[in-house]
Design an enzyme around this catalytic site. Structure first.
Site, short mmCIF file in Angstrom:
data_model
loop_
_atom_site.label_atom_id
_atom_site.label_comp_id
_atom_site.label_asym_id
_atom_site.label_seq_id
_atom_site.Cartn_x
_atom_site.Cartn_y
_atom_site.Cartn_z
N GLU A 227 0.39 -0.95 -0.41
CA GLU A 227 -0.20 -0.35 -0.29
C GLU A 227 1.07 1.11 0.12
O GLU A 227 1.94 1.14 0.20
CB GLU A 227 -0.69 -0.14 0.96
N ASP A 252 -22.80 -11.96 3.72
CA ASP A 252 -22.15 -10.50 3.94
C ASP A 252 -21.46 -9.47 3.52
O ASP A 252 -22.19 -8.50 3.53
CB ASP A 252 -20.28 -11.57 5.05
#
Length: 310
Positions: A227, A252
């Site tokens: 990241e 979900d």
């Protein structure tokens, strides 16, 4: 609770000609307090324009009109707008103050963006890392789907077949057609070719890259990701949710949509509307995301129609 002390240097009366000088002195000693005061002044000016527009749109009675009446009414409106702004106003001052602070210190913008990223922690993207070799394209749709990804639709019938039953069971709870959920899953996983796998190589069935947040009680998969923080690449180990089936994964996912992306609910077959609702709340950054989403949804729709007619 943190409370803000009123700035005494800002004029309490709209007609106080010393207000600008007092504000300059405040800016020298406390830039943050001055930013707050200036934001209140801007909100006051906007509210004055609002009140003036309302006055102009109201009926006028000639017997009550005079230059003196107009003067005193104008002063009253100015004072009312200033007083309302100092007491909280209509919520514009906070936004204006943040913009002023960013102008004074541009680094605050990155801090705010990091804070927003943390709030969106459930949807953190995987962009690389040796342990994520099989999931390198996770969340590709959020940064930009390539033409190669779209071309994979021709060979994606196997993926559609695997996920179709789960999509059909969940889609009615969101008020959308199954092909929209299939399109979203196809974009996120490269048509199922790059799933998130556990250390043993098993499929986590995590079709949408949903992270394992603190409140998650189920199984997890740890993945090494790359990241970028302030433009610098950083290796991190992130935990993602792991499911026993695609049906569990999509159930979900439906909960996530209801919690975070309510505007996407009830879109039916409207792939563009569904994708734009996701993008508006931060699910994607690619400006062409909605069009690409719709393109994949159309291809899946043709596949499903062909299978039904055969």
């Amino acid at each position: 609770m943190l409370t803000r002390t009123p700035v005494s240097t800002v004029q309490d009366f709209a007609a106080d000609v010393r207000g600008v000088d007092a504000l300059r002195q405040t800016a020298k000693t406390s830039p943050k307090a001055a930013a707050h005061a200036v934001a209140q002044q801007f909100e006051s000016l906007l509210m004055q324009q609002l009140v003036k527009s309302m006055r102009d749109a109201s009926p006028h009675y000639d017997e009550l009109q005079s230059s003196s009446t107009d003067l005193y009414r104008g002063l009253y409106d100015q004072q009312m707008a200033l007083t309302l702004a100092k007491r909280g106003g209509v919520g514009l001052a906070g936004s204006i103050e943040r913009q002023i602070e960013i102008m004074q210190n541009p680094a605050l913008l990155k801090t705010m963006q990091r804070h927003q990223s943390r709030q969106q922690g459930e949807l953190a993207p995987v962009t690389g890392g040796s342990a994520a070799a099989n999931s390198a394209a996770l969340m590709t749709a959020r940064g930009g789907v390539t033409g190669k990804d779209l071309a994979s639709a021709a060979s994606g019938s196997g993926f559609v077949d695997k996920v179709l039953t789960a999509a059909q069971s969940v889609a009615p709870t969101l008020g959308v057609s199954p092909q929209l959920l299939l399109a979203h899953a196809a974009l996120e996983t490269g048509w199922g070719k790059k799933p998130i796998r556990d250390a043993a190589g098993g499929d986590s069935h995590n079709l949408f890259g949903i992270k394992a947040t603190k409140d998650w009680q189920g199984k997890t998969v740890d993945v090494t990701t790359t990241e970028y923080v302030d433009g610098v690449a950083q290796k991190r180990v992130e935990s993602f949710r792991s499911y026993d089936s695609y049906t569990e994964a999509l159930a979900d996912y439906a909960g996530l949509i209801r919690r975070r992306f309510g505007e996407a609910i009830g879109k039916g077959d409207d792939a563009l509307g569904f994708a734009r609702a996701l993008q508006a709340k931060g699910y994607a950054t690619d400006p062409q995301y909605a069009d690409k989403f719709a393109s994949v949804a159309r291809r899946i729709g043709k596949q499903l129609a062909g299978a039904a007619s055969s």
